[in-house]
Design an enzyme around this catalytic site. Structure first.
Site, PDB file in Angstrom:
ATOM      1  N   LYS A 130      19.992 108.465 111.463  1.00  0.00           N
ATOM      2  CA  LYS A 130      18.712 107.544 111.686  1.00  0.00           C
ATOM      3  C   LYS A 130      17.523 108.100 110.468  1.00  0.00           C
ATOM      4  CE  LYS A 130      19.205 105.585 116.241  1.00  0.00           C
ATOM      5  NZ  LYS A 130      18.632 105.434 117.464  1.00  0.00           N
ATOM      6  N   LYS A 209      29.939 101.343 113.091  1.00  0.00           N
ATOM      7  CA  LYS A 209      30.079 100.752 114.386  1.00  0.00           C
ATOM      8  C   LYS A 209      29.015  99.589 114.571  1.00  0.00           C
ATOM      9  CE  LYS A 209      26.676 103.536 116.792  1.00  0.00           C
ATOM     10  NZ  LYS A 209      25.627 103.466 117.777  1.00  0.00           N
ATOM     11  N   LYS A 212      22.504  98.421 116.704  1.00  0.00           N
ATOM     12  CA  LYS A 212      21.189  97.676 116.719  1.00  0.00           C
ATOM     13  C   LYS A 212      20.426  97.783 115.416  1.00  0.00           C
ATOM     14  CE  LYS A 212      20.478  98.403 121.668  1.00  0.00           C
ATOM     15  NZ  LYS A 212      20.167  99.836 122.299  1.00  0.00           N
TER      16      LYS A 212
HETATM   17  P1  TYM Z   1      22.063 102.951 123.024  1.00  0.00           P
HETATM   18  O1  TYM Z   1      20.657 102.271 123.301  1.00  0.00           O
HETATM   19  O2  TYM Z   1      22.206 103.075 121.527  1.00  0.00           O
HETATM   20  O3  TYM Z   1      23.233 102.297 123.429  1.00  0.00           O
HETATM   21  C1  TYM Z   1      23.417 101.861 124.996  1.00  0.00           C
HETATM   22  C2  TYM Z   1      24.960 102.461 125.303  1.00  0.00           C
HETATM   23  O4  TYM Z   1      25.736 101.385 124.519  1.00  0.00           O
HETATM   24  C3  TYM Z   1      26.947 102.097 123.868  1.00  0.00           C
HETATM   25  N1  TYM Z   1      27.146 101.766 122.358  1.00  0.00           N
HETATM   26  C4  TYM Z   1      28.368 101.261 122.119  1.00  0.00           C
HETATM   27  N2  TYM Z   1      29.518 101.405 122.602  1.00  0.00           N
HETATM   28  C5  TYM Z   1      30.501 100.875 121.909  1.00  0.00           C
HETATM   29  N3  TYM Z   1      30.602 100.539 121.024  1.00  0.00           N
HETATM   30  C6  TYM Z   1      29.365 100.201 119.987  1.00  0.00           C
HETATM   31  N4  TYM Z   1      29.278  99.826 118.978  1.00  0.00           N
HETATM   32  C7  TYM Z   1      28.274 100.716 120.862  1.00  0.00           C
HETATM   33  N5  TYM Z   1      26.934 100.702 120.373  1.00  0.00           N
HETATM   34  C8  TYM Z   1      26.055 101.255 121.528  1.00  0.00           C
HETATM   35  C9  TYM Z   1      26.170 103.774 123.635  1.00  0.00           C
HETATM   36  O5  TYM Z   1      27.133 104.470 123.457  1.00  0.00           O
HETATM   37  C10 TYM Z   1      25.438 103.764 124.805  1.00  0.00           C
HETATM   38  O6  TYM Z   1      26.326 104.109 125.955  1.00  0.00           O
HETATM   39  N6  TYM Z   1      20.897 107.927 123.350  1.00  0.00           N
HETATM   40  C11 TYM Z   1      21.286 106.615 124.152  1.00  0.00           C
HETATM   41  C12 TYM Z   1      20.449 106.280 125.432  1.00  0.00           C
HETATM   42  C13 TYM Z   1      20.176 107.370 126.332  1.00  0.00           C
HETATM   43  C14 TYM Z   1      21.180 107.775 127.192  1.00  0.00           C
HETATM   44  C15 TYM Z   1      20.537 108.673 128.055  1.00  0.00           C
HETATM   45  C16 TYM Z   1      22.400 107.316 127.363  1.00  0.00           C
HETATM   46  C17 TYM Z   1      19.086 107.860 126.524  1.00  0.00           C
HETATM   47  N7  TYM Z   1      19.143 108.796 127.399  1.00  0.00           N
HETATM   48  C18 TYM Z   1      21.054 109.592 128.902  1.00  0.00           C
HETATM   49  C19 TYM Z   1      23.047 107.926 128.490  1.00  0.00           C
HETATM   50  C20 TYM Z   1      22.445 109.068 129.305  1.00  0.00           C
HETATM   51  C21 TYM Z   1      21.448 105.423 123.446  1.00  0.00           C
HETATM   52  O7  TYM Z   1      20.823 105.406 122.286  1.00  0.00           O
HETATM   53  O8  TYM Z   1      22.138 104.470 123.431  1.00  0.00           O
END
Ligand code: TYM
Length: 348
Positions: A130, A209, A212
């Site tokens: 990022k 992958k 967003k």
């Molecule tokens: P975020 O907002 O990017 O994504 C949310 C969830 O979706 C999953 N995900 C995917 N799974 C499969 N294939 C994909 N292409 C894909 N893109 C996204 C992510 O793995 C996630 O589970 N850092 C985290 C948010 C967060 C969090 C936490 C998660 C903040 N604190 C505590 C768990 C526990 C994030 O940016 O997810």
């Protein structure tokens, strides 16, 4: 003054009665099919099974680690909450809330940063991805994983349903739990990731992958026409140049998605017709689109029926529930770390 010294605390750690599940999603961009298949659908399953205490969070404080517009963020917080509820993250059955409504997340993050080595943060691949090539890289983007550890440890969660891309952050959270306990005594359990059967959905470009920040997504609640427009052009097996070339389902993202949304008999048909070159990729995508629709139509209906005031009220209730757990943990943390005045150690 209270007769008891805050430094001579004998409080025993609070332990969750049932295994506790925590996960979060950033309110940036749109909820996409990678989020849904990789994480949110698993959240719904866990809520329905009701074997664990579940908390799910719209992590807005994470979304400010990259440049953003305040009005846009506020809109997305509402939008993500609506989408999650439509997906079955039902606030009557789980705790759904917005991260910054529970201030203890950011407080704990600061405290945990004191036991998190810089070297560990430098190794985080998401920071590299990022931050690369950007004029402005905030220090918050660098310490992002510490806030994520705080999100999880604040609730003493042991299970964290996420996609594969979050595993490295989870390893850090586990390590942070161990470091804190070693330094200050047993407070936190070690959280473990729980992966769905589709932990990594590739983007439409087939390069990386679905994400967003990469603009290679299909939004879950995209109108049907544009959903199909994007799916139709999605990358498949690059070796399949003509209809008569046999395809390789095992390396194809379309097959990955079939495995997530199509019945087993359809999956078998896909394998036979792709390897046997009986279906073209567009045929295969049409069948996938039908199966996505079957799954998404009820979610779309539910989403249309939700009202914003109702959703906001539910988020307020969710934050109140989350805050109760968070305050108990922070009381313990402050005591263990020797923080605060005697007066503040006796309040939540
Ligand atoms: P975020 O907002 O990017 O994504 C949310 C969830 O979706 C999953 N995900 C995917 N799974 C499969 N294939 C994909 N292409 C894909 N893109 C996204 C992510 O793995 C996630 O589970 N850092 C985290 C948010 C967060 C969090 C936490 C998660 C903040 N604190 C505590 C768990 C526990 C994030 O940016 O997810």
């Amino acid at each position: 003054m209270s007769p008891q010294s805050p430094f001579a605390s004998t409080s025993t750690p609070t332990v969750a009665a049932r295994p506790r599940v925590f996960s979060g999603i950033q309110p940036s961009g749109e909820l996409h099919i990678g989020n849904y298949l990789g994480a949110v659908r698993t959240w719904r399953q866990q809520i329905e099974e009701n074997k664990e205490d579940t908390l799910f969070c719209v992590v807005d404080a994470h979304a400010i680690t990259v440049p953003y517009e305040a009005a846009e963020l506020r809109r997305r917080i509402d939008g993500f909450a609506i989408d999650l509820i439509a997906c079955g993250v039902d606030p009557d059955k789980t705790t759904l809330f917005v991260q910054s409504d529970v201030r203890e997340h950011t407080e704990l993050a600061w405290y945990l940063s004191s036991v998190t080595p810089m070297g560990d943060l430098h190794r985080m691949t998401q920071f590299k991805e990022k931050g690369e090539g950007k004029d402005f890289v905030s220090s918050a983007l660098f310490t992002y994983p510490v806030l994520m550890s705080a999100d999880i440890l604040l609730y003493k969660a042991t299970v964290v349903p996420v996609g594969e891309d979050q595993i490295q952050h989870l390893e850090l959270a586990r390590e942070t739990s161990r470091r804190f306990n070693h330094r200050f005594g047993e407070v936190f359990p070690e959280p473990k990731p729980r992966l769905s059967t589709t932990p990594r959905v590739m983007g439409l470009d087939g390069d990386s992958k679905m994400s967003k920040s990469k603009g290679n997504t299909i939004s879950l609640f995209e109108p049907e026409e544009s959903f199909w427009g994007k799916l139709r052009t999605a990358y498949t097996d690059p070796q399949r140049l003509q209809l008569s070339d046999p395809g390789r389902p095992e390396i194809c993202n379309i097959y990955t998605m079939h495995k997530a949304v199509s019945p087993k008999t359809t999956q078998d048909e896909v394998v036979a017709n792709c390897t046997g070159a009986a279906w073209g990729c567009v045929d295969c995508k049409k069948v996938l689109f039908e199966n996505f629709n079957r799954e998404l139509i009820p979610l779309r209906r539910k989403r249309e029926a939700l009202s914003l005031p109702q959703v906001r009220e539910a988020l307020g209730d969710g934050a109140a529930k989350a805050r109760r757990i968070a305050q108990a943990t922070m009381k313990e943390v402050r005591e263990r770390m020797g923080l605060g005045s005697l007066a503040s150690s006796t309040v939540g």
